[in-house]
Design an enzyme around this catalytic site. Structure first.
Site, PDB file in Angstrom:
ATOM      1  CB  SER A  81      -0.973  -0.036   1.180  1.00 54.61           C
ATOM      2  OG  SER A  81      -1.927   0.992   1.083  1.00 54.61           O
ATOM      3  CG  ASP A  86      -2.770   4.009  -2.135  1.00 55.44           C
ATOM      4  OD1 ASP A  86      -3.460   3.790  -3.143  1.00 55.44           O
ATOM      5  OD2 ASP A  86      -2.893   3.360  -1.088  1.00 55.44           O
ATOM      6  CG  ASP A 111      -2.699  -0.608  -3.003  1.00 61.11           C
ATOM      7  OD1 ASP A 111      -2.570   0.561  -2.587  1.00 61.11           O
ATOM      8  OD2 ASP A 111      -3.365  -1.460  -2.409  1.00 61.11           O
ATOM      9  CG  ASP A 170      -6.055   0.685  -1.575  1.00 58.54           C
ATOM     10  OD1 ASP A 170      -5.205   1.606  -1.608  1.00 58.54           O
ATOM     11  OD2 ASP A 170      -6.109  -0.149  -0.659  1.00 58.54           O
TER      12      ASP A 170
END
Length: 915
Positions: A144, A303, A305, A307
């Site tokens: 993340s 960010d 990834d 999400d």
């Protein structure tokens, strides 16, 4: 056990040569212990850790073992479970593609079909792919928004949501059953493909996912027709969002999208953002510059990834205001519900889902549209579970969900927060308000505030490590549970909800009611008229978090009220932590409703004040080594009897606020853990408006950075053992603090403090070069290479320097160096005679040396022999002014914060320092 595991990993040929070499080169026994004393923990969602060799690190052998445990669990579902298989995605981090392939081939070796994305993809698309392909599970390799040193492994189940606790526990049991690291082998890629057990996927999933995203549009014709009128600057922060975010926006009609070039391409080093987190304001710095140039309406950031989504909006003055997660969530909720109601498409069972840590304003907005609100525990997996429950039981129709930590979701085809969906819907909302009424999202949220009341939110965390930390958290929660709190910060409390006991109580009449959410160690104090304070020990980190939300009829005084509430709660926390014994009090709930007192035992006394320290730790210093080594350092300090609470910095300038907050809440003794840049920020936290935040405050320096220049003046060396000798000696000195006033990059006047050395000219350019490149070669070599590189290209600047109001130099110069300490630049003895507490700076001026002369004299600067070189001048003084008509950069303690004009002054013996 540790020795056996280390020997296995460092000698057995099952582990590759690089892993074995890395382990054999470790000389620190504590480092070996930390890598092998336990397995990297598999939690509810998976695991996350620093990339390195060892069973307590993230590497392909840990990936293999965890995957084998998952494979053993899937095998229990029989041939059908194996055939349904697992879909795998990965982001831009180090070794993510390699780990993803390793996962696929270990699954294939177990006869389980693996669908592997051909290139990096966002986490929300992985969630979609699980549902689209009807796989039994999904895996995404990501850490993340953690720093570059980390990677992780998140597991999803067949509904597309993160693996629920029951399945997670069973997977963890399977992992633990296999004690042997050897013999977990991946199938060859060629054989996996031949058997149909490795299936590459990509564009088909993209098309299906993007089609569903486009179907969420409320006014698709508007963005198709007028989408070019909304100018957007987008940054994927070197992550996986670039392709899908841009394509989704383009398909919707938003073609005026400018992507930040320095952050566009995947980069596992996250070169421009050491903490790629859209919650941190500095993450938007590059994008803001381009937004001004482009005249953009919005800046959006995902960010690594993709999400989570951050957004900044241009206001009437042309500034870009970053929205909080609560503000963005309320804007999306209001837009979706309001437009659907106008169009007649809002279902009768429309439902919004939010977490209990998110703003109550969302509840007010939903009620105004006669829409049901479901509040769930903190964590997006609970939102996904509630969506599943609605679908299965048919009692609601999901419209929108969000959490305050920048996570949003609409639609029913993804079961996790989705930055791509949020980007498209926020762009559509911004365009709609711009076209229909000439309003910005800032103005719309202001209208919402005027209708429902003004809300302001904040969050505060206390990091409390180890068994002692758990004890302290239990003590805090016990105190809050067992104390009758009728007001906080002067605001009356209407009710208290204890999610651990699953009971709530109305303060006004004593009524007790049952809470229906799952049990969780959370307390929420709701204010009369709106707003709340919530306390929650984190389930994944050793910290206790406090959430603050304040409501007012107007914005005047709201920030002050928030501060009063924070001071009240944080004061209670400090009082609890400082109490030697805990008096057992009656629970606020009637007898029979609470068993909290039974679980409050085992509380330990706080160690004496002289042993108590607060450490501000920069985990990114020393190329991330400080973050890796801090747990070992902390354990050593604890074992030696020191009581050390600490906080980790999350980005540039965070150490300033962490230090200041610690001093203001009662901490007296601070440890700066990191490099010279970290020390500089901590020192800045000691002062505010030219005065000490706390007169009796003391500072100790645990240096673990690249340069380590300041401690050379003190005659100290790096490392935890020498630092403990400093603490044991209890010897302190009073040192001078330098104050600098300079021009920031936006033309503003900035003030800053420093302990060591500041440099105008050549040295500032060298510092900038060092900070833009890797420091893997250590301080001296990194600075030497940067010095040579910059000197070869540098051209002397026209500079005027005054000392104590007298002009001492004017003309083409290399540098003006203002020294409180003696060393800078990775060991250059720039001011051999400087004293830290004599009330004056040593000022070293390098004249107009040529490139060849500078290179020839560089060795003399390292050993402090340059003062005899003609053209080098040494002065002493307490007030220095440096001016130039050219652009001349400033360096302070290894950082490059601004440029001339610069004024230096000194605060004599303003800081007490341990040495």
């Amino acid at each position: 056990m540790i020795e056996e595991q280390y020997q296995l990993w460092s000698e057995n040929p099952y582990f590759d040569v690089d892993i074995r070499r890395e382990l054999l080169e470790i000389k620190d026994l504590k480092e070996i212990e930390d890598r092998f004393y336990t397995d990297l923990e598999f939690g509810t969602g998976g695991l996350r850790g620093v990339l390195a060799a060892g069973r307590n690190r993230m590497n392909k052998y840990v990936v293999r073992k965890v995957t084998q445990g998952l494979a053993d669990f899937i095998s229990e579902h029989g041939p059908q479970g194996k055939e349904r298989g697992v879909v795998i995605a990965y982001d831009s981090r180090r070794l993510s593609p390699e780990f993803a392939l390793e996962v696929a081939l270990v699954l294939a070796h177990n006869g389980i079909k693996a669908y592997l994305f051909e290139s990096l993809r966002p986490t929300p698309e992985l969630s979609f792919a699980v549902r689209y392909l009807h796989t039994l599970a999904g895996i995404v390799i990501t850490a993340s928004h953690n720093p570059k040193e980390y990677n992780g492994y998140k597991v999803y189940w067949e509904d597309g949501g993160q693996v629920p606790p029951e399945q997670a526990d069973r997977i963890f049991a399977k992992i633990k059953e296999r004690e042997d690291w050897l013999g977990i082998e991946p199938l060859s890629e060629e054989e996996a493909r031949r058997q149909g057990l490795l299936v590459m996927i990509g564009e088909e999933i993209d098309r299906a996912y993007l089609k569903r995203v486009q179907a969420l549009a409320i006014h698709p014709e508007l963005s198709k027709k007028a989408g070019t009128k909304l100018k957007i600057v987008y940054t994927p922060l070197h992550g996986a969002g670039n392709h899908l975010v841009r394509k989704a926006l383009a398909q919707a009609g938003f073609s005026s999208v400018f992507v930040v070039p320095e952050q566009e391409q995947p980069d596992p080093e996250f070169t421009t953002v050491p903490f790629p987190n859209p919650e941190i304001p500095s993450t938007f710095d590059l994008a803001r510059g381009y937004a001004v140039d482009q005249g953009a309406d919005l800046i959006i950031a995902t960010d690594p990834d993709a999400d989570r989504l951050g957004i900044a909006v241009r206001d009437a003055s042309g500034s870009y205001i970053q929205l909080t997660g609560n503000q963005a969530g309320v804007l999306l909720e209001h837009y979706i519900l309001g437009q659907k109601q106008t169009l007649g498409t809002l279902p009768a069972k429309a439902t919004v889902i939010k977490t209990i840590a998110s703003t109550d304003l969302a509840d007010e907005v939903a009620r105004s549209f006669d829409v049901k609100v479901e509040n769930v525990l903190t964590g997006f997996k609970f939102i996904a579970e509630k969506v599943n429950e609605m679908e299965e039981e048919g009692w609601g129709e999901f419209q929108f969900g969000f959490e305050e930590s920048y996570g949003y979701l609409a639609g029913n085809f993804v079961r996790d927060k989705d930055g791509i969906i949020a980007a498209v819907l926020l762009a559509e909302a911004a365009l709609y308000y711009k076209i229909k009424g000439g309003r910005t999202l800032i103005e719309v949220i202001e209208e919402i505030y005027r209708q429902f009341g003004y809300y302001i939110e904040d969050q505060k965390s206390f990091k409390l490590e180890g068994i002692e930390g758990k004890t302290e958290m239990a003590k805090i929660m016990h105190h809050l549970r067992t104390t009758e709190i009728s007001a906080i910060g002067g605001i009356p409390v209407e009710r208290v909800d204890d999610y651990d006991q699953r009971f709530g109580k109305r303060i006004t009449n004593g009524e007790v009611y049952v809470l229906t959410l799952p049990r969780s160690d959370v307390l929420r104090f709701s204010f009369h008229g709106g707003g709340f304070v919530m306390a929650r020990p984190s389930g994944t980190e050793p910290k206790i978090k406090f959430y603050f939300s304040i409501r007012g009829d107007n914005k005047e005084g709201l920030a002050e009220t928030l501060q009063q509430v924070k001071d009240d709660i944080l004061g209670r926390v400090q009082e609890v932590l400082a109490t030697q014994t805990l008096k057992v009090q009656r629970s606020i709930f009637p007898s029979g409703y609470s068993n909290v007192l039974k679980r409050a035992g085992g509380l330990e006394t706080v160690q004496e004040e002289e042993k108590k320290w607060f450490a501000v730790v920069n985990p990114a210093s020393a190329n991330g080594r400080t973050g890796e080594m801090w747990p070992t350092f902390w354990q050593k300090l604890k074992a030696a009897g020191w009581s050390v609470d600490y906080a980790l910095t999350a980005g540039p300038q965070d150490a300033v606020s962490l230090t200041r907050d610690a001093l203001e809440r009662g901490e007296r003794k601070i440890i700066a853990v990191g490099g010279d840049g970290t020390l500089n920020e901590v020192v800045n936290g000691f002062f505010n408006h030219g005065k000490p935040v706390r007169e009796d405050a003391e500072l100790a320096v645990l240096t673990h950075g690249t340069g380590s220049d300041f401690i050379r003046t003190l005659g100290l060396v790096r490392g935890i053992d020498p630092f403990q000798e400093v603490l044991r000696s209890s010897h302190t000195i009073q040192v001078d603090v330098g104050k600098v006033e300079y021009q920031g990059y936006q033309g503003e006047v900035v003030s800053r403090y420093f302990l060591n050395v500041a440099d105008v000219g050549l040295g500032a350019e060298i510092a900038g070069r060092v900070n833009r490149t890797s420091k893997v070669f250590g301080g001296k070599i990194s600075f030497l290479l940067a010095s040579i590189s910059v000197i070869l290209a540098y051209r002397n600047k026209l500079i005027k320097c005054s000392i104590n109001d007298e002009i001492v130099a004017e003309g083409k110069l290399n540098s003006v160096m203002v020294a409180n300490g003696r060393y800078f630049g990775g060991g250059m003895m720039i001011a051999p005679n400087a004293e830290l507490g004599d009330g004056e700076f040593d000022i070293v001026i390098l004249g107009g040396f040529s490139t060849l002369e500078l290179l020839r004299h560089l060795p003399k600067i390292y050993r402090g022999a340059h003062l005899q070189v003609p053209g080098v001048k040494l002065y002493r003084g307490h007030r220095i002014v440096v001016e130039s008509e050219e652009k001349v950069m400033l360096e302070i303690d290894g950082e490059q914060p601004g440029m001339v004009p610069v004024q230096f002054s000194i605060l004599p013996q303003a800081l007490r320092l341990w040495r």
